[in-house]
Design a protein around this motif. Structure first.
Motif, PDB file in Angstrom:
ATOM      1  N   GLY A  83       0.821  -1.203   0.000  1.00  0.00           N
ATOM      2  CA  GLY A  83       0.000   0.000   0.000  1.00  0.00           C
ATOM      3  C   GLY A  83       0.855   1.252   0.000  1.00  0.00           C
ATOM      4  N   ARG A  84       0.444   2.231  -0.748  1.00  0.00           N
ATOM      5  CA  ARG A  84       1.214   3.475  -0.872  1.00  0.00           C
ATOM      6  C   ARG A  84       0.583   4.647  -0.124  1.00  0.00           C
ATOM      7  NH1 ARG A  84       4.483   0.687  -1.413  1.00  0.00           N
ATOM      8  NH2 ARG A  84       5.215  -0.332  -3.240  1.00  0.00           N
ATOM      9  N   ALA A  85      -0.630   4.475   0.380  1.00  0.00           N
ATOM     10  CA  ALA A  85      -1.311   5.562   1.085  1.00  0.00           C
ATOM     11  C   ALA A  85      -1.488   5.169   2.550  1.00  0.00           C
ATOM     12  CB  ALA A  85      -2.665   5.841   0.441  1.00  0.00           C
ATOM     13  N   ALA A  86      -1.568   6.170   3.434  1.00  0.00           N
ATOM     14  CA  ALA A  86      -1.762   5.908   4.865  1.00  0.00           C
ATOM     15  C   ALA A  86      -3.034   5.080   5.053  1.00  0.00           C
ATOM     16  CB  ALA A  86      -1.864   7.218   5.617  1.00  0.00           C
ATOM     17  N   PRO A  87      -3.034   4.120   5.942  1.00  0.00           N
ATOM     18  CA  PRO A  87      -2.053   3.830   6.985  1.00  0.00           C
ATOM     19  C   PRO A  87      -0.940   2.887   6.541  1.00  0.00           C
ATOM     20  CG  PRO A  87      -3.923   2.408   7.308  1.00  0.00           C
ATOM     21  CD  PRO A  87      -4.223   3.270   6.101  1.00  0.00           C
ATOM     22  N   CYS A  88      -0.934   2.476   5.287  1.00  0.00           N
ATOM     23  CA  CYS A  88       0.093   1.558   4.785  1.00  0.00           C
ATOM     24  C   CYS A  88       1.438   2.268   4.723  1.00  0.00           C
ATOM     25  CB  CYS A  88      -0.261   1.054   3.394  1.00  0.00           C
ATOM     26  SG  CYS A  88      -1.905   0.383   3.291  1.00  0.00           S
ATOM     27  N   LYS A  89       2.474   1.489   4.798  1.00  0.00           N
ATOM     28  CA  LYS A  89       3.832   2.049   4.781  1.00  0.00           C
ATOM     29  C   LYS A  89       4.667   1.371   3.716  1.00  0.00           C
ATOM     30  CE  LYS A  89       3.665   3.288   9.662  1.00  0.00           C
ATOM     31  NZ  LYS A  89       2.300   2.957   9.964  1.00  0.00           N
ATOM     32  N   GLY A  90       4.120   1.243   2.490  1.00  0.00           N
ATOM     33  CA  GLY A  90       4.847   0.593   1.407  1.00  0.00           C
ATOM     34  C   GLY A  90       4.629  -0.905   1.442  1.00  0.00           C
ATOM     35  N   ASP A  91       5.636  -1.667   1.014  1.00  0.00           N
ATOM     36  CA  ASP A  91       5.581  -3.132   1.005  1.00  0.00           C
ATOM     37  C   ASP A  91       6.382  -3.659   2.192  1.00  0.00           C
ATOM     38  OD1 ASP A  91       4.310  -2.731  -1.384  1.00  0.00           O
ATOM     39  OD2 ASP A  91       5.890  -3.573  -2.629  1.00  0.00           O
ATOM     40  N   ASN A  92       5.727  -4.433   3.056  1.00  0.00           N
ATOM     41  CA  ASN A  92       6.408  -4.970   4.227  1.00  0.00           C
ATOM     42  C   ASN A  92       6.024  -6.417   4.458  1.00  0.00           C
ATOM     43  OD1 ASN A  92       8.080  -2.837   5.475  1.00  0.00           O
ATOM     44  ND2 ASN A  92       6.145  -1.726   5.382  1.00  0.00           N
TER      45      ASN A  92
ATOM     46  N   LYS B  94       0.664 -14.947  17.114  1.00  0.00           N
ATOM     47  CA  LYS B  94       1.205 -13.592  17.088  1.00  0.00           C
ATOM     48  C   LYS B  94       1.792 -13.301  15.719  1.00  0.00           C
ATOM     49  CE  LYS B  94       2.286 -13.248  21.945  1.00  0.00           C
ATOM     50  NZ  LYS B  94       3.288 -13.072  22.962  1.00  0.00           N
ATOM     51  N   GLN B  95       1.674 -12.065  15.311  1.00  0.00           N
ATOM     52  CA  GLN B  95       2.307 -11.656  14.063  1.00  0.00           C
ATOM     53  C   GLN B  95       3.304 -10.551  14.359  1.00  0.00           C
ATOM     54  OE1 GLN B  95      -1.058 -10.238  11.667  1.00  0.00           O
ATOM     55  NE2 GLN B  95      -0.102  -8.228  11.592  1.00  0.00           N
ATOM     56  N   ARG B  96       4.329 -10.495  13.493  1.00  0.00           N
ATOM     57  CA  ARG B  96       5.301  -9.411  13.604  1.00  0.00           C
ATOM     58  C   ARG B  96       5.773  -9.028  12.219  1.00  0.00           C
ATOM     59  NH1 ARG B  96      11.312 -11.028  14.401  1.00  0.00           N
ATOM     60  NH2 ARG B  96      11.278 -13.218  13.828  1.00  0.00           N
ATOM     61  N   MET B  97       6.136  -7.765  12.093  1.00  0.00           N
ATOM     62  CA  MET B  97       6.648  -7.243  10.832  1.00  0.00           C
ATOM     63  C   MET B  97       8.122  -7.628  10.735  1.00  0.00           C
ATOM     64  SD  MET B  97       3.969  -5.787   9.631  1.00  0.00           S
ATOM     65  CE  MET B  97       4.389  -4.678   8.317  1.00  0.00           C
ATOM     66  N   LEU B  98       8.488  -8.276   9.636  1.00  0.00           N
ATOM     67  CA  LEU B  98       9.904  -8.592   9.414  1.00  0.00           C
ATOM     68  C   LEU B  98      10.610  -7.429   8.740  1.00  0.00           C
ATOM     69  CD1 LEU B  98       9.778 -12.327   8.291  1.00  0.00           C
ATOM     70  CD2 LEU B  98      10.168 -11.371  10.565  1.00  0.00           C
ATOM     71  N   THR B  99       9.861  -6.633   7.981  1.00  0.00           N
ATOM     72  CA  THR B  99      10.419  -5.409   7.397  1.00  0.00           C
ATOM     73  C   THR B  99       9.496  -4.260   7.765  1.00  0.00           C
ATOM     74  OG1 THR B  99       9.243  -5.615   5.289  1.00  0.00           O
ATOM     75  CG2 THR B  99      11.397  -6.693   5.446  1.00  0.00           C
ATOM     76  N   THR B 100      10.079  -3.085   7.918  1.00  0.00           N
ATOM     77  CA  THR B 100       9.289  -1.888   8.228  1.00  0.00           C
ATOM     78  C   THR B 100       9.704  -0.702   7.371  1.00  0.00           C
ATOM     79  OG1 THR B 100      10.812  -1.319  10.014  1.00  0.00           O
ATOM     80  CG2 THR B 100       8.842  -2.582  10.621  1.00  0.00           C
ATOM     81  N   ASP B 101      10.578  -0.939   6.406  1.00  0.00           N
ATOM     82  CA  ASP B 101      11.083   0.159   5.587  1.00  0.00           C
ATOM     83  C   ASP B 101      10.270   0.366   4.302  1.00  0.00           C
ATOM     84  OD1 ASP B 101      11.825  -2.045   4.123  1.00  0.00           O
ATOM     85  OD2 ASP B 101      13.964  -1.563   4.064  1.00  0.00           O
ATOM     86  N   GLY B 102       9.205  -0.422   4.104  1.00  0.00           N
ATOM     87  CA  GLY B 102       8.362  -0.269   2.917  1.00  0.00           C
ATOM     88  C   GLY B 102       8.938  -0.905   1.667  1.00  0.00           C
TER      89      GLY B 102
END
Length: 186
Positions: A54-63, A73-81
């Motif tokens: 997603g490219r628009a808020a609340p998304c932060k790119g591809d993660n 439980k889930q966790r983000m492995l990437t946060t840089d989009g």
């Protein structure tokens, strides 16, 4: 989206769900509302992976997202989009890192036992002039995309070379020995 395709539809959601086959109940693992979407799900053993796009808020790119079914439980492995196209074999998670899912990138590999992430390939491909990505478009000049696939013993991904030769190389990394074996696909 709504008619202008800039305003998110208020009720559309993207889901990641699992079912024990053939007739088990469906269990939602995660969901997200437009303009975000969940893509590229993989499941192996207790782990599921996918990526949020997603490219628009609340998304932060591809993660890339990892879900532990045992711990729920889930966790983000990437946060840089810039993480996309993950796969898992239950022992490792591999994904393409860099740009969007259509761009070039490196291959990252997470050992789920040790928690250690390493870069196993620096170059996945090259982006060439004349590449046009769109719905139902397969353009031979496009070299981005196509993330890694994990099997029980190998991580496999395409590495695109000189398009004058109209070919690519499939690279297989032996996960036990740490050695690569490239093979040319014409």
């Amino acid at each position: 989206c709504l008619k202008d395709c800039k305003t998110p539809h208020p009720t559309l959601r993207s889901y990641i769900a699992i079912r024990t086959l053939p007739n088990g109940r469906i269990r939602d693992l995660a969901s997200v509302a437009e303009p975000c979407a969940y893509l590229w799900p993989w499941l192996s053993g207790r782990y599921a992976v996918w990526f949020e796009e997603g490219r628009a808020a609340p998304c932060k790119g591809d993660n890339v997202v990892l879900y532990d079914r045992r711990a729920r439980k889930q966790r983000m492995l990437t946060t840089d989009g810039q993480g996309s196209e993950p796969s898992t074999n239950g022992e490792y998670v591999a994904w393409k890192q860099g740009g969007t899912r259509f761009d070039n990138g490196e291959i990252d590999l997470l050992n789920l036992r040790t928690g250690r992430t390493s870069v196993v390939s620096k170059v996945l491909g090259r982006w060439y002039p004349g590449c046009v990505i769109g719905p139902h478009n397969s353009n031979d000049k496009c070299s981005g995309g196509n993330g890694p696939i994990l099997t029980s013993g190998f991580a496999v991904w395409p590495s695109y070379g000189d398009w004058g030769a109209f070919g690519s190389t499939i690279v297989a990394l032996n996960l036990r020995a740490g050695t690569e074996r490239p093979g040319r696909i014409a």
